[in-house]
Design a protein around this motif. Structure first.
Motif, PDB file in Angstrom:
ATOM      1  N   VAL A  23       5.238  49.399  55.453  1.00 10.40           N
ATOM      2  CA  VAL A  23       5.991  50.624  55.197  1.00 10.40           C
ATOM      3  C   VAL A  23       6.656  51.041  56.496  1.00 10.40           C
ATOM      4  O   VAL A  23       6.127  50.802  57.586  1.00 10.40           O
ATOM      5  CB  VAL A  23       5.064  51.731  54.643  1.00 10.40           C
ATOM      6  CG1 VAL A  23       4.090  52.214  55.691  1.00 10.40           C
ATOM      7  CG2 VAL A  23       5.863  52.876  54.074  1.00 10.40           C
ATOM      8  N   ASP A  24       7.821  51.626  56.377  1.00  7.23           N
ATOM      9  CA  ASP A  24       8.514  52.152  57.547  1.00  7.23           C
ATOM     10  C   ASP A  24       8.017  53.572  57.783  1.00  7.23           C
ATOM     11  O   ASP A  24       8.265  54.471  56.969  1.00  7.23           O
ATOM     12  CB  ASP A  24      10.025  52.160  57.304  1.00  7.23           C
ATOM     13  CG  ASP A  24      10.600  50.762  57.300  1.00  7.23           C
ATOM     14  OD1 ASP A  24      10.107  49.932  58.062  1.00  7.23           O
ATOM     15  OD2 ASP A  24      11.532  50.505  56.514  1.00  7.23           O
ATOM     16  N   VAL A  25       7.286  53.744  58.880  1.00  8.46           N
ATOM     17  CA  VAL A  25       6.790  55.083  59.214  1.00  8.46           C
ATOM     18  C   VAL A  25       7.609  55.618  60.386  1.00  8.46           C
ATOM     19  O   VAL A  25       8.130  54.855  61.211  1.00  8.46           O
ATOM     20  CB  VAL A  25       5.283  55.064  59.569  1.00  8.46           C
ATOM     21  CG1 VAL A  25       4.455  54.587  58.398  1.00  8.46           C
ATOM     22  CG2 VAL A  25       5.008  54.210  60.794  1.00  8.46           C
ATOM     23  N   TYR A  26       7.719  56.930  60.430  1.00  8.71           N
ATOM     24  CA  TYR A  26       8.480  57.548  61.514  1.00  8.71           C
ATOM     25  C   TYR A  26       7.756  57.324  62.827  1.00  8.71           C
ATOM     26  O   TYR A  26       6.540  57.504  62.933  1.00  8.71           O
ATOM     27  CB  TYR A  26       8.657  59.038  61.236  1.00  8.71           C
ATOM     28  CG  TYR A  26       9.561  59.304  60.060  1.00  8.71           C
ATOM     29  CD1 TYR A  26      10.904  58.958  60.110  1.00  8.71           C
ATOM     30  CD2 TYR A  26       9.081  59.892  58.901  1.00  8.71           C
ATOM     31  CE1 TYR A  26      11.743  59.186  59.040  1.00  8.71           C
ATOM     32  CE2 TYR A  26       9.910  60.127  57.819  1.00  8.71           C
ATOM     33  CZ  TYR A  26      11.247  59.763  57.885  1.00  8.71           C
ATOM     34  OH  TYR A  26      12.077  59.982  56.820  1.00  8.71           O
ATOM     35  N   LYS A  36      11.255  65.890  63.466  1.00 12.98           N
ATOM     36  CA  LYS A  36      12.178  66.034  62.326  1.00 12.98           C
ATOM     37  C   LYS A  36      13.001  67.316  62.441  1.00 12.98           C
ATOM     38  O   LYS A  36      14.006  67.480  61.752  1.00 12.98           O
ATOM     39  CB  LYS A  36      11.409  66.019  60.998  1.00 12.98           C
ATOM     40  CG  LYS A  36      10.624  67.269  60.673  1.00 12.98           C
ATOM     41  CD  LYS A  36       9.946  67.145  59.314  1.00 12.98           C
ATOM     42  CE  LYS A  36       9.065  68.347  59.026  1.00 12.98           C
ATOM     43  NZ  LYS A  36       8.354  68.216  57.747  1.00 12.98           N
ATOM     44  N   TYR A  37      12.559  68.253  63.337  1.00 13.28           N
ATOM     45  CA  TYR A  37      13.298  69.501  63.568  1.00 13.28           C
ATOM     46  C   TYR A  37      14.106  69.420  64.853  1.00 13.28           C
ATOM     47  O   TYR A  37      14.313  70.422  65.529  1.00 13.28           O
ATOM     48  CB  TYR A  37      12.337  70.687  63.597  1.00 13.28           C
ATOM     49  CG  TYR A  37      11.695  70.953  62.247  1.00 13.28           C
ATOM     50  CD1 TYR A  37      12.479  71.159  61.126  1.00 13.28           C
ATOM     51  CD2 TYR A  37      10.319  71.020  62.102  1.00 13.28           C
ATOM     52  CE1 TYR A  37      11.913  71.395  59.889  1.00 13.28           C
ATOM     53  CE2 TYR A  37       9.730  71.262  60.871  1.00 13.28           C
ATOM     54  CZ  TYR A  37      10.545  71.439  59.755  1.00 13.28           C
ATOM     55  OH  TYR A  37       9.985  71.683  58.533  1.00 13.28           O
ATOM     56  N   GLU A  38      14.548  68.204  65.153  1.00 13.22           N
ATOM     57  CA  GLU A  38      15.313  68.026  66.384  1.00 13.22           C
ATOM     58  C   GLU A  38      16.594  68.859  66.373  1.00 13.22           C
ATOM     59  O   GLU A  38      17.061  69.299  67.405  1.00 13.22           O
ATOM     60  CB  GLU A  38      15.666  66.536  66.545  1.00 13.22           C
ATOM     61  CG  GLU A  38      16.274  66.194  67.893  1.00 13.22           C
ATOM     62  CD  GLU A  38      16.529  64.703  68.031  1.00 13.22           C
ATOM     63  OE1 GLU A  38      16.954  64.276  69.114  1.00 13.22           O
ATOM     64  OE2 GLU A  38      16.320  63.979  67.041  1.00 13.22           O
ATOM     65  N   ASP A  39      17.159  69.081  65.195  1.00 13.89           N
ATOM     66  CA  ASP A  39      18.406  69.846  65.089  1.00 13.89           C
ATOM     67  C   ASP A  39      18.160  71.288  64.682  1.00 13.89           C
ATOM     68  O   ASP A  39      19.088  71.974  64.262  1.00 13.89           O
ATOM     69  CB  ASP A  39      19.332  69.185  64.058  1.00 13.89           C
ATOM     70  CG  ASP A  39      19.933  67.912  64.604  1.00 13.89           C
ATOM     71  OD1 ASP A  39      19.602  67.559  65.745  1.00 13.89           O
ATOM     72  OD2 ASP A  39      20.709  67.262  63.890  1.00 13.89           O
ATOM     73  N   ALA A  40      16.903  71.741  64.807  1.00 15.81           N
ATOM     74  CA  ALA A  40      16.591  73.114  64.393  1.00 15.81           C
ATOM     75  C   ALA A  40      16.705  74.072  65.580  1.00 15.81           C
ATOM     76  O   ALA A  40      16.681  73.677  66.751  1.00 15.81           O
ATOM     77  CB  ALA A  40      15.188  73.165  63.792  1.00 15.81           C
ATOM     78  N   SER A  41      16.813  75.336  65.259  1.00 13.18           N
ATOM     79  CA  SER A  41      16.914  76.374  66.295  1.00 13.18           C
ATOM     80  C   SER A  41      15.611  76.508  67.066  1.00 13.18           C
ATOM     81  O   SER A  41      14.517  76.444  66.487  1.00 13.18           O
ATOM     82  CB  SER A  41      17.253  77.713  65.639  1.00 13.18           C
ATOM     83  OG  SER A  41      18.482  77.640  64.955  1.00 13.18           O
ATOM     84  N   VAL A  87      19.114  59.237  58.576  1.00 19.77           N
ATOM     85  CA  VAL A  87      19.341  57.805  58.683  1.00 19.77           C
ATOM     86  C   VAL A  87      18.969  57.289  60.056  1.00 19.77           C
ATOM     87  O   VAL A  87      18.428  56.201  60.197  1.00 19.77           O
ATOM     88  CB  VAL A  87      20.814  57.496  58.359  1.00 19.77           C
ATOM     89  CG1 VAL A  87      21.102  56.014  58.511  1.00 19.77           C
ATOM     90  CG2 VAL A  87      21.153  57.970  56.957  1.00 19.77           C
ATOM     91  N   ARG A  88      19.255  58.090  61.097  1.00 25.70           N
ATOM     92  CA  ARG A  88      19.110  57.591  62.456  1.00 25.70           C
ATOM     93  C   ARG A  88      17.742  57.865  63.051  1.00 25.70           C
ATOM     94  O   ARG A  88      17.507  57.562  64.210  1.00 25.70           O
ATOM     95  CB  ARG A  88      20.196  58.217  63.340  1.00 25.70           C
ATOM     96  CG  ARG A  88      21.595  57.778  62.931  1.00 25.70           C
ATOM     97  CD  ARG A  88      22.666  58.436  63.773  1.00 25.70           C
ATOM     98  NE  ARG A  88      22.435  58.218  65.194  1.00 25.70           N
ATOM     99  CZ  ARG A  88      23.142  58.813  66.149  1.00 25.70           C
ATOM    100  NH1 ARG A  88      24.124  59.637  65.806  1.00 25.70           N
ATOM    101  NH2 ARG A  88      22.889  58.595  67.413  1.00 25.70           N
ATOM    102  N   ARG A  89      16.856  58.429  62.271  1.00 27.79           N
ATOM    103  CA  ARG A  89      15.517  58.667  62.822  1.00 27.79           C
ATOM    104  C   ARG A  89      14.812  57.333  63.033  1.00 27.79           C
ATOM    105  O   ARG A  89      14.922  56.407  62.237  1.00 27.79           O
ATOM    106  CB  ARG A  89      14.713  59.550  61.880  1.00 27.79           C
ATOM    107  CG  ARG A  89      15.248  60.976  61.828  1.00 27.79           C
ATOM    108  CD  ARG A  89      14.456  61.829  60.864  1.00 27.79           C
ATOM    109  NE  ARG A  89      13.074  61.971  61.278  1.00 27.79           N
ATOM    110  CZ  ARG A  89      12.148  62.613  60.569  1.00 27.79           C
ATOM    111  NH1 ARG A  89      12.485  63.166  59.423  1.00 27.79           N
ATOM    112  NH2 ARG A  89      10.919  62.709  61.001  1.00 27.79           N
ATOM    113  N   GLN A  90      14.051  57.258  64.120  1.00 29.74           N
ATOM    114  CA  GLN A  90      13.411  56.001  64.475  1.00 29.74           C
ATOM    115  C   GLN A  90      12.175  55.765  63.599  1.00 29.74           C
ATOM    116  O   GLN A  90      11.392  56.680  63.353  1.00 29.74           O
ATOM    117  CB  GLN A  90      12.993  56.022  65.945  1.00 29.74           C
ATOM    118  CG  GLN A  90      14.175  56.051  66.892  1.00 29.74           C
ATOM    119  CD  GLN A  90      13.728  56.013  68.345  1.00 29.74           C
ATOM    120  OE1 GLN A  90      12.533  56.058  68.627  1.00 29.74           O
ATOM    121  NE2 GLN A  90      14.679  55.958  69.261  1.00 29.74           N
TER     122      GLN A  90
END
Length: 1886
Positions: free
Chosen positions: A1343-1346, A1389-1394, A1425-1428
């Motif tokens: 499985v592809d895990v983050y 996953k909140y890299e783009d969050a405030s 899509v671009r998350r590792q």
């Protein structure tokens, strides 16, 4: 005493008579038994007088045996019936237990018949129209002569099952016979009962209680014949299903009704495999004529033709054929136990029986006087006439019965064609009558008239003629029924004048008048007997010499007709009589003729042909003359070669080199199709294959018992690398290691297969693929083995192994049948679903090449195409001169089987050809042109190659004894001609390996560069380039592949009488080939001379080839050399030795650079004379030597032109070349018998070869004559459906009992069928399939895990407060309370969050600038899509249903034995909450096996509380979750949540859990449990959480900051037990853990606990958080929002840093599944986030999406429009009250709670750049907002549910005091009014 004579022949007669005399005296009250000796010596005279006078003997006594008759001197009153027991049933047709015994009632019910018992029908006087079914011990029933029945009785009741009735009187009482006389078994047990093809019990033949003089006559003729071949005990098993009526026939006239054989101590003596069919019937019983003493027969009768039959029973003083009980008389015909197994509806197994006169009898309907067969009929006619019983009654035959053969095939054909098709029955077509008997016979005559002299009648042709005639005559009615609905009164048929019986003879004679007497009509006045007598008279007188068929018609009896057809043509009669032999009988008869020396006469005849005496004398003379010196013309070294040399100076052949190993595109495509079908099985809702539960693949390949095929498959497996890829073997594996994966289905297979089954049972997580290669071989049912296991242990082996219960039920075994001829597996009873069939794809579709390959398959259709006009020379040929000689010898030796004659003639031709090539030119007259061509090319080919490579000649001799004779003879001739080192002769036997001489073994090693001294060729592929004759024996090929050097495929000896599709196609499949795609096969004449053309003309001592310019061979004035250009060298792989890299793991693959068919062929038109003197082949020699030999003529197919070869003409030198190059340029040339050639090349109207319309296999029968024809346009799938509809298996077929299992759908779910043409690469395809299946399973278990580092680590201030107790397993509550809360979000996953600001973090400007820029250039949709990710193999603890293997969870997942798999119930649960405003109804899907974990209210069964995990899903997702998460408890959210986000699910879970907690506390309180003792925690986990890890810390010392750590995978149970053991755990509101990352460093795990945000997997205290809610409207960041609410409420959040969770990447689901599109337009064009809001009352396009989602998406991407001052201004964040909304990564927020007593950050020193009020409630007041300070120009955004609330909020909060609003600053989400949009108001700070 009764069984004392069971195994003896000499004294049987006397003992039998004595036995019956004693029995009669015991039974009789007053009658004196007849003396024994009068019975012995007078009976024959009485029978003879009955025959001569045609009168009955003792008629009055015979009549006493009629129904209801009374015994003489024995009035009915003497017999007193015992009164039935009180209370028992006395109804007629029922037993005393009340069970129905009537045949009509129980014919379709399964009846348990003990071993040794037979089902018989009893006649009751009170039920004359019914038969009662009884089970009787067969020892107490008579044999076919009416003898050998033991005294007494032993029977069982089939109704109630009561057993052990020892007296027939007692038994008759039990079954309520109600007779007035003493019950006797002879009187009441009337019929044998048999099962028809549909499995229904039907009335069979009469039980013969009295002897038959005709039977005794045949017994004598059979047993006393001097030509009997001794019966071998081990010759083969008898059939277990002797009775098999043909579908559509009248059950009252069964075609087969055989019973079990003799005593059990001689099971192999029962001749029951294919029932003999004589006199138009199958045998009802098989006589045990031959016991241990084979030489002794019954004592011959003094009367000559009559032997003594057994004595009649009491009162049976006389017997004649006219008696009612004589209707089942029979006699043997011809030589052998002859059954037309193709069509007759009888079994096709290897048979045990006599090869001489048959010992099997059968019932016929006899009438009139018997007909005597003349003596010496065979000698006079030169063939045995074959008599086909037609309509009506058939007379008895007597006399010389060995010289005729009687068959029921025509009768069966007539009967089948009389039955109306089911397709028309359903329309109520009662007025559509079947074709009349007169029309059937007339059409038969028409058919016979149009047959050519060399054609043989086929029943399939006749059936189709009948069908077409019937359809044409009823076309109007059929169309009416097909087009209109059925009417209650169908219209009357059109008046068509029928053929009357009076007209029939005249019309038949008229039809036959034009055929030059090939069909002769005989009309009878009274019976067929006179017509048969007339025919025999004409035959003896020689008046039917030109007649092939005699039709006898008797049309004067009761307006019905009697008929029969005799085949008298020598050619046709021989083929038809031999076709009635089964394969086993065929082999026995041939063996018999060899052993008894009958073939010696053939050798003597050949000796007389040679003018110089015996051929052996010539050979010896030549040997003596040439001993010591071998002619240099034959040595390969004498050839002038321009060969290249290797380094050592050894000549090197450029045509013999390796090709790199590769998988062809076709094989890859088929492998992928196989994988697709396996996945389809797994994806179906039947749960028959759980692919997810398998970790690896294992396999076993089952092959037929051929040593060559076994070794060939081993090499395929070894070279394919599949064992390494599957992880089954290590590197440097030897070939021996592959042996455990290939199973040869021989006597030793059972042990290996048991190990395979044991392995599959012990490894439930391994998927085992059981591959049954060559699957059309051995389809015999295991029942045959069960009945006759002592005969042959290999009988039914495939069925016993592959269809055993363990294989069928094992959930981890997939069975793959692989075959080139799948027809016998495609019947009405097949186990394989049509959806599980994989057919080899076609090369072209609509003219487009589907898969580009550099090779093109050349199979049967291409061979047939080469025979069509427009092609230069055919590759399929027949040898007319050979056929002519065989026909002539067949007339001279009528008693020899044609296979013997053909073999001896062909061997003679090869011997003569070898002698001719060796210089004995006079022998060319004694061979054929074709054989001479083959032999010349074979011997000359090594001369043309520097290395001595030659070509292979395949000589197919199916019969093993004949193959041995051929081998010995050819080897002897080769030795006498000193040719031992020029070509090898190899005897290929399936049971043994390959033997090659030392000289050729040395050559093979040198060519293949093999160093191993012990190496021997083990497959035919390893004979590549070896000049040899391969004598290929065995009744069927077993999948052996042949090398590229195969040049000639000589099939002239195949058994041409076995005309079934599988047999023909598998023989022709031997020649299947691959040709190069680069040189397409051209049509039209070729100008190039082929080697066969030149070599036909070559002398025996030339070392170069010459072609005569202007010769008729060339067809043009110029003759280019036959050799290829330098660039046309073959690029084919070498044989499959250890060095074989180039051979694909499929079948053999041969490259052909070009195709140059020979110009001189031997396909002659019928009637043409054989070609002229074979010396024409030496014309070149005569030119060169200027010899005055006569000019030769060159004849070719259809061409009678001849050209004179000039005495001295210019010669063109042809360059010498290796035969490998030549062989690789075209497919082999195939020679066929003329009959097979005509069958293969003939086509129907659609272009389909006639052979394809034959019965598909010996083991099946046609379901009906009313079947459509196959069409050439049918695909493989359509052909499969055709056979599935129109064929049924015979009882001996392993699929026969499939439909009897009680399932309409009898398909096995894990069984597949791969079919493809022979030698096309199926082995390589399925090995490739195993590889990609293994890769897929590995991929499924991965499985592809983050795999992402935590973010914002550098923003965290080094606080003085840390949790310094590094070794603490649990947090200390007091220490933990002192830790500050970390507001910063670290989840990647909140890299783009405030960012969230607080007073604890002093944020550095550089870091903030970096964070502000981190999401600038990323597209919104690219975040996911671009998350590792990292590829991880799922462990046994993975929380993924299909791969989860831990034992504790298996108990939860396990299935309760009381309930069916996945059986679930829907339960309702009422739930109300004020925030929802109404009570909602939740639905739980609870598996039956889990209901005991729930509490239901007693009166209504309502769900009250629960204690188990739930899967929460939306209503529309329910079906998907049920499929992929079976046996789980589902909470289905109400439909109002379908468009809601994750916040709604979290909200409902939390509220439901608290509601359940209260219910459980109340319930437990009543039981004395304190409320605080009820566990208040729940676990909320995303469905993407798959695995959990724990970090093990090794501290250097107490309070040391240095430590080492390692991470390992653990079960969720382990983690939960650890967390639940924490002290004071109920004081924590939220507990979570880290997200796993491969980049985790010691910094992240140094401190065991953190007070921060928790995500994805949380342990929630529903008691503490009762007043803190999830926001049910949220789609994103709802967990961050909830974390902030919980912290501000003063509750503790604890993250266990030593635990981590792995989250798998899921591409679909969540808010990403909402595709925001326009609501009104169908245009799927994407909508940009800037369009998600609009001005109120504008004409903006409304969007089909929830308002909340539009709000969150807009704020995430375009919040800078509302908060321009906040952009990148992290020192002045936006103040967010009571909520956290993501405003994008470039804007920071500060969260505050308006609730009293909340924990908030100190904001006294902060100036905010904006204010966000989102759905604020009453806790937010004007005074609360006045505590905060804002920059000048700061912006405000108020969000409310409607415009009215917006205005009220502005007024209530006195916002206009500090904020300036404009009308244009009001917005709404782009929703329609009915979708309840959200409204915005923005303003600026004054």
């Amino acid at each position: 005493m009764g069984n004392s004579y069971a195994g003896q022949l000499k004294t049987t007669r006397f003992e039998e008579v004595l036995h019956n005399s004693i029995e009669a005296s015991l039974r009789s009250n007053s009658l004196v038994p007849r003396p024994v000796f009068s019975q012995l010596y007078l009976e024959a005279e009485q029978q003879l007088s009955a025959l001569e006078g045609g009168s009955r003997v003792d008629n009055e006594e015979e009549e006493e045996e009629g129904e209801g008759g009374s015994e003489q001197n024995c009035p009915p009153t003497l017999y007193q019936m015992h009164p039935p027991p009180e209370g028992c049933c006395i109804t007629d047709g029922f037993c005393q237990a009340g069970r129905d015994l009537r045949l009509v009632s129980i014919s379709n019910e399964p009846i348990d018949v003990p071993a040794g018992f037979l089902l018989v029908g009893a006649k009751s006087p009170s039920l004359p129209d019914h038969l009662l079914v009884c089970a009787v011990d067969k020892r107490f029933l008579p044999d076919d002569n009416g003898h050998n029945a033991l005294l007494g009785f032993s029977g069982n009741c089939v109704g109630c099952g009561k057993k052990g009735f020892c007296y027939f009187t007692e038994f008759s009482n039990h079954i309520n016979l109600k007779v007035t006389t003493q019950p006797k078994k002879q009187k009441h047990l009337k019929y044998y009962l048999i099962r028809n093809a549909q499995g229904a019990l039907t009335k069979g033949p009469l039980i013969c209680w009295k002897g038959s003089d005709f039977r005794s006559r045949q017994t004598s003729a059979g047993a006393c014949s001097s030509s009997l071949f001794p019966l071998l005990e081990s010759s083969g098993p008898p059939a277990p299903f002797p009775s098999e009526p043909v579908p559509g026939t009248n059950p009252s006239a069964p075609l087969g009704a055989a019973q079990a054989g003799p005593a059990s101590d001689h099971p192999s003596l029962t001749a029951a495999m294919g029932l003999a069919v004589f006199n138009g019937k199958d045998s009802p019983k098989h006589q045990p004529l031959v016991k241990n003493n084979l030489s002794a027969g019954p004592r011959p009768s003094a009367l000559g033709i009559l032997s003594n039959s057994g004595p009649p029973k009491k009162r049976h003083k006389g017997w004649s054929p006219e008696s009612p009980s004589a209707a089942d008389g029979g006699y043997p015909q011809g030589g052998g136990n002859r059954a037309k197994y193709e069509n007759a509806g009888v079994t096709c197994m290897p048979q045990v029986g006599l090869v001489g006169p048959a010992s099997v009898t059968f019932p016929v309907v006899a009438s009139g006087e018997p007909v005597s067969v003349p003596d010496n009929l065979l000698k006079i006619c030169k063939a045995k006439p074959v008599i086909f019983k037609g309509h009506g009654n058939f007379p008895y035959l007597c006399g010389n019965l060995n010289d005729v053969v009687v068959s029921p095939l025509l009768y069966t054909c007539y009967q089948n064609s009389q039955s109306i098709s089911r397709a028309y029955e359903q329309h109520g077509a009662s007025t559509i009558q079947p074709i009349s008997e007169e029309m059937q016979l007339l059409l038969t005559v028409y058919y016979l008239v149009q047959l050519a002299a060399d054609q043989v009648p086929l029943m399939e042709d006749l059936e189709q003629i009948f069908l077409r005639s019937w359809r044409e005559s009823h076309l109007t009615e059929i169309r009416q029924y097909q087009q209109a609905p059925p009417q209650p009164f169908p219209p009357a048929p059109s008046a068509v004048a029928p053929v009357t019986s009076a007209q029939l003879p005249w019309l038949a004679g008229l039809a036959a008048s034009s055929c030059n007497d090939s069909v002769h009509i005989i009309e009878c006045t009274y019976s067929l007997a006179e017509g048969l007598s007339e025919m025999f008279r004409l035959l003896v007188e020689g008046k039917l010499a030109k007649t092939n068929y005699v039709v006898i018609i008797c049309a004067c009896r009761n307006a019905t007709i009697d008929s029969c057809i005799a085949v008298t043509g020598k050619y046709q009669a021989r083929i038809l009589s031999e076709s009635l032999l089964t394969p086993a009988e065929y082999q026995k008869e041939v063996n018999y003729e060899l052993v008894t020396g009958k073939v010696d006469s053939l050798g003597a005849f050949f000796s007389t042909l040679c003018p110089e005496g015996d051929i052996d004398i010539l050979l010896d003379k030549f040997h003596q003359e040439n001993q010591g010196h071998i002619s240099s013309s034959l040595t390969a070294a004498s050839v002038t070669k321009s060969a290249s040399l290797d380094v050592a100076g050894t000549p090197v052949c450029t045509s013999y080199h390796l090709e790199p190993h590769h998988i062809r595109p076709f094989q890859l495509a088929v492998a992928q199709k196989l994988l697709s079908h396996v996945c389809s099985i797994a994806d179906s809702s039947t749960q028959n294959l759980d692919l997810g539960s398998f970790e690896k693949v294992d396999f076993l390949i089952c092959i037929p018992p051929s040593e060559v095929t076994y070794q060939q498959t081993l090499l395929h497996v070894w070279h394919s690398g599949v064992l390494l890829e599957l992880g089954l073997e290590e590197e440097h594996m030897t070939k021996q290691r592959a042996e455990q994966y290939v199973l040869k289905l021989d006597a030793e297979a059972q042990t290996k297969f048991k190990a395979f089954l044991q392995n599959s049972f012990q490894n439930p997580h391994t998927l085992f693929v059981l591959i049954h290669d060559h699957a059309h071989w051995d389809l015999v049912s295991s029942t045959v083995h069960n009945l006759y296991s002592q005969s042959d242990p290999s009988v039914g082996l495939v069925d016993r192994l592959l269809n055993c219960r363990e294989v069928k039920e094992a959930p981890n075994i997939v069975t793959l049948h692989v075959t080139s001829f799948p027809y016998a597996l495609q019947t009405q009873h097949t186990l394989i679903s049509p959806y599980n069939e994989i057919h080899w794809p076609a090369s072209y579709s609509n003219g487009v090449e589907l898969y580009h390959e550099n090779k093109r398959y050349f199979g049967l259709s291409e061979f047939i195409e080469s025979t069509l006009s427009g092609h230069s020379l055919p590759l399929l040929r027949y040898d007319s001169s050979f056929e002519a000689m065989v026909t002539a010898l067949g007339k001279r030796f009528p008693r020899l089987h044609s296979a013997v004659i053909r073999t001896f003639v062909l061997v003679q031709h090869y011997a003569a050809a070898m002698m001719a090539v060796r210089g004995l030119s006079q022998m060319k007259n004694y061979t054929s042109v074709e054989t001479l061509e083959i032999t010349q090319n074979l011997i000359n080919s090594p001369k043309q190659c520097p290395c001595g490579h030659g070509l292979m000649v395949l000589l197919r001799v199916p019969c093993s004894p004949l193959a041995a004779v051929a081998y010995e003879r050819l080897a002897h001739v080769r030795a006498r001609l000193a040719l031992e080192e020029h070509f090898e002769i190899i005897l290929g036997n399936p049971s043994s390996g390959i033997t090659v001489g030392k000289h050729f073994l040395k050559q093979l090693k040198m060519w293949q560069k093999i160093e191993d001294a012990e190496w021997r060729p083990q497959t035919y592929l390893e004979l590549e380039g070896l000049p040899c004759i391969l004598i290929f024996s065995g009744m069927d090929p077993h999948g052996e592949s042949l090398p590229r050097s195969l040049r000639y495929c000589d099939l002239r000896l195949i058994n041409s009488s076995c005309l079934v599709r599988t047999a023909l196609e598998q023989e022709l499949g031997l020649a299947a080939y691959f040709v190069s795609n680069e040189a397409p096969l051209e049509k039209g004449a070729r100008n190039e001379a082929l080697e066969s053309d030149a070599e036909k003309l070559s002398g025996t001592d030339e070392d170069e080839e010459l072609v005569t310019e202007g010769s008729a061979l060339c067809g043009d004035s110029s003759a280019p050399p036959a050799g290829p250009s330098q660039g046309e060298q073959a690029r084919s792989p070498p044989p499959g030795g250890p060095t074989e890299e180039g051979r694909a793991p499929g079948e053999r693959q041969r490259l052909r650079v070009g195709w140059e068919p020979p110009a001189v062929i031997s396909r002659h038109s019928p009637g043409l004379a054989p070609p002229p003197d074979p010396s024409l082949r030496t014309c070149r020699r005569s030119i060169r030597r200027s010899a005055p030999s006569s000019s030769s003529q060159l004849s070719s197919s259809g061409s009678s032109s001849s050209s004179m070869v000039p005495a001295a003409g210019p010669l063109v030198l042809q360059a010498s070349q290796c035969s490998m190059t030549k062989a690789c340029r075209q497919p082999p040339i195939v020679f066929l018998p003329k009959l097979v050639y005509d069958m293969v090349t003939a086509t129907d109207s659609s272009g389909l070869p006639k052979a394809a319309s034959l019965l598909p296999s010996h083991s099946v029968v046609w379901a009906s004559s009313f079947r459509p024809l196959l069409s050439k346009t049918m695909t493989s799938t359509e052909q499969s459906l055709y056979y599935r509809q129109w064929t049924v298996p015979r009882p001996s077929h392993m699929d026969y009992g499939n439909r009897a299992e009680g399932r309409v759908d009898g398909f096995h779910p894990r069984r597949l069928l791969l079919s493809g043409p022979p030698q096309i690469g199926k082995t390589g395809a399925y090995l490739q399939f195993l590889s990609i299946l293994s890769r897929m399973l590995i991929r499924l278990t991965e499985v592809d895990v983050y795999d992402e580092e935590e973010i914002n680590i550098n923003l965290t201030e080094e606080s003085e407060w840390h949790y310094l107790q590094l070794g603490d397993p649990w947090p200390d509550l007091e220490l933990f309370k002192k830790l500050p809360f970390d507001y910063i979000i670290h989840d990647p996953k909140y890299e783009d969050a405030s960012l969230i600001c607080s007073h604890h973090q002093s944020i550095k400007s550089e870091a903030l600038l970096f964070c502000a820029d981190r999401g600038m250039y990323r597209k919104p949709e690219d975040l996911y899509v671009r998350r590792q990710t990292a590829r991880m193999r799922l462990s046994k603890y993975a929380a993924y249903n299909t791969y989860h293997h831990c034992e504790q969870c298996h108990q939860y997942m396990g299935f309760h034995p009381r309930y069916q798999l996945y059986e679930s119930t829907l339960h309702a649960f009422a739930f109300s909450y004020s925030m929802l405003g109404e009570e909602i109804q939740l639905h739980f899907i609870i598996p039956k096996s889990k209901e005991h974990h729930f509490v239901f209210s007693q009166p209504g069964g309502q769900l009250e509380s629960m204690r188990l995990p739930l899967v929460t899903d939306k209503e529309y997702e329910m079906a998907i979750y049920k499929k992929y998460w079976p046996n789980h408890i589902m909470l289905v959210l109400p439909s109002i949540f379908n468009s809601a986000g994750v916040g709604a699910a979290h909200f409902l879970i939390k509220e439901l859990s608290y509601h359940n907690l209260e219910l459980e506390r109340n319930r437990q309180e009543e039981l004395g449990v304190k409320p605080q003792d009820i566990w208040p925690f729940i676990v909320i986990s995303d469905d993407s959480c798959v695995m959990w890890n724990v970090v093990d810390i090794d501290c250097g010392g107490e309070r040391s900051r240095e430590f080492s750590w390692s991470e390992r995978n653990v079960s969720l149970k382990h983690i939960m037990q650890h967390i639940e053991a924490s002290p004071n755990i109920t004081h924590y509101a939220l507990i979570g853990m880290r997200k796993w990352s491969s980049k985790t460093g010691s910094r992240e795990v140094r401190e065991p606990f953190s007070r921060c945000h928790v995500h994805d997997f949380i342990v929630l205290n529903v008691d503490l958080t009762q007043n803190v809610q999830y926001n049910q409207n949220r789609f994103t960041c709802d967990d961050v929002d909830f974390n902030l609410r919980v912290h501000s409420a003063g509750l503790l959040l604890c993250r266990f840093n030593r635990f981590s969770v792995m989250k798998k990447q899921i591409a679909v689901g969540g808010h990403r599944s909402f595709h925001i599109t326009s609501k009104v337009s169908d245009n799927p064009m994407a909508i940009m986030p800037a369009q998600y809001i609009c001005a109120p009352d504008s004409k903006h396009t409304f969007l089909a999406a929830p308002a909340q989602l539009l709000l969150e998406k807009f704020l995430q991407h375009h919040s800078h429009r509302f908060f321009p001052l906040s952009l990148k201004n992290h020192g002045h964040p936006v103040l967010s009250v009571d909520c956290y909304l993501n405003l994008g990564s470039q804007i920071s927020v500060c969260y505050v709670s308006s609730r009293p007593h909340s924990l908030n950050v100190s904001c006294s020193d902060l100036k905010f750049s904006g204010l966000l009020l989102y759905l604020c409630d009453s806790f937010v007041g004007a005074s609360f907002l006045k505590k905060f300070h804002f920059l000048k120009g700061a912006t405000l955004c108020v969000i409310c549910q409607d415009r009215n609330s917006l205005r009220q909020t502005v007024v209530r909060l006195e916002l206009e005091d500090e904020w300036q609003f404009r009308l244009r600053d009001e917005f709404q989400t782009a929703n329609a009014k009915e979708d309840r949009p959200l409204f915005f108001l923005t303003g600026r700070h004054i």
